[in-house]
Write an enzyme that holds these catalytic residues in place. Sequence first.
Site, PDB file in Angstrom:
ATOM      1  CG  HIS A   1      -7.900  -0.164   2.310  1.00 52.48           C
ATOM      2  ND1 HIS A   1      -8.577  -0.828   3.310  1.00 52.48           N
ATOM      3  CD2 HIS A   1      -6.861  -0.947   1.973  1.00 52.48           C
ATOM      4  CE1 HIS A   1      -7.938  -1.956   3.579  1.00 52.48           C
ATOM      5  NE2 HIS A   1      -6.903  -2.057   2.772  1.00 52.48           N
TER       6      HIS A   1
ATOM      7  CD  GLU B   1      -8.361  -3.272  -0.489  1.00 48.93           C
ATOM      8  OE1 GLU B   1      -7.197  -2.885  -0.651  1.00 48.93           O
ATOM      9  OE2 GLU B   1      -8.656  -4.230   0.242  1.00 48.93           O
TER      10      GLU B   1
ATOM     11  CG  HIS C   1      -2.046  -1.000   1.168  1.00 48.28           C
ATOM     12  ND1 HIS C   1      -2.482  -1.599   0.010  1.00 48.28           N
ATOM     13  CD2 HIS C   1      -2.819  -1.534   2.174  1.00 48.28           C
ATOM     14  CE1 HIS C   1      -3.472  -2.437   0.298  1.00 48.28           C
ATOM     15  NE2 HIS C   1      -3.687  -2.432   1.590  1.00 48.28           N
TER      16      HIS C   1
HETATM   17  C1  BGC Z   1      -4.698  -6.232   2.142  1.00 47.96           C
HETATM   18  C2  BGC Z   1      -4.596  -6.947   3.482  1.00 47.96           C
HETATM   19  C3  BGC Z   1      -4.134  -5.966   4.501  1.00 47.96           C
HETATM   20  C4  BGC Z   1      -5.120  -4.826   4.556  1.00 47.96           C
HETATM   21  C5  BGC Z   1      -4.610  -3.767   5.485  1.00 47.96           C
HETATM   22  C6  BGC Z   1      -5.717  -5.150   2.293  1.00 47.96           C
HETATM   23  O1  BGC Z   1      -5.821  -4.450   1.107  1.00 47.96           O
HETATM   24  O2  BGC Z   1      -5.025  -7.096   1.101  1.00 47.96           O
HETATM   25  O3  BGC Z   1      -3.693  -8.029   3.403  1.00 47.96           O
HETATM   26  O4  BGC Z   1      -4.008  -6.550   5.747  1.00 47.96           O
HETATM   27  O5  BGC Z   1      -5.273  -4.265   3.301  1.00 47.96           O
HETATM   28  O6  BGC Z   1      -5.547  -3.279   6.307  1.00 47.96           O
END
Ligand code: BGC
Length: 337
Positions: free
Chosen positions: A164, A301, A93
């Site tokens: 998210h 997402e 991310h």
């Molecule tokens: C991921 C998860 C991660 C989360 C974080 C998601 O987009 O796929 O693995 O723990 O984001 O909060």
Amino acid sequence: MKLQLFTLTNQNNMKVTITNLGGRVVSIFVPDKNGKMVDVALGYDNLQCYLKDNEPYFGAIIGRYGNRIAKGKFSLGNKEYRLEINNGPNALHGGSDGFHNKVWQAEQIDDHVLILGLFSPDGEGGYPGNLNVKVTYSLTPENALKIDYEAETDKKTIINLTNHSYFNLDGEGNLSISDHVLTIDADHIVEVDETAIATGNLLTVENTPFDFRKPKSIGNHIDDEHQQIRFGQGYDHTFVFNKKEGLEKVASIYSDKTGINLDVFTEEPGLQLYTGNFLDGKDKDGKNGNPYPHRSGFCLETQHFPDSPNQPNFPSTVLNVGETYNTTTIYQFGIHQ
Ligand code: BGC
């Protein structure tokens, strides 16, 4: 720059609040089957809480790269780039100082439209290119939250933006999303290894817990004995849409309790279904003092596939100089019929 909260409204009294901190969607009030307004987005009342360590990216714009890049490494041409390793052995991310933590420029155009802008300098987080990003949130008369993403670079780079938001269609603060009924138009998922990194293979969903081609409760197979479920500790996987290109409906989800239905439309090739497997209810700062326990929210997402920069067979996430990255996702709310 100071932290601000903006409010979008429409003629149906739908209300969405968004902060310039991380471009985060803070609340989404939609009518349930009885016309009562329900906030279906997990988040915080106090904007400062979004800056906490290990905050789960509630409502955030994720960039420059949504999901994981293996070992935080990728190459463009003959140059290798290194990113912050912030999730096991991988980069996740956009790193700890990704777009979710930036204070964005904000301009509210009218009651329905908010434009956010961000300049991310060459080398930030390890990514090449001065990147100008624009994200436009629009609340439509049809009760849809539309997100238009745009970006330009002055050096060849990679990009994979997403949102998210964690939803609970019973209302944030409700305990579980297992009874939500989900449909995803995907015959395949991206297979991952034990570090949640794409192996490069696509797996058929046929006869697996990942078959959401017909409506199915999230909870039905979430704890099945299946290697992919074990690696994700539930659903934490990219679904590969059957549609080829264009803005199309790819997923629907509803709750019988409130009757609220969410349809997702996107131009992206996939979506990460994440069922809040790492929420643990320990955080006491949730809205109205609500803790958010294990699997009390889900994320849809929309994005390109994880680790695409290292997977030549996946759709490309390269952005060249002179091109405009342009992609739209729509979260459309209604009542399940
Ligand atoms: C991921 C998860 C991660 C989360 C974080 C998601 O987009 O796929 O693995 O723990 O984001 O909060």
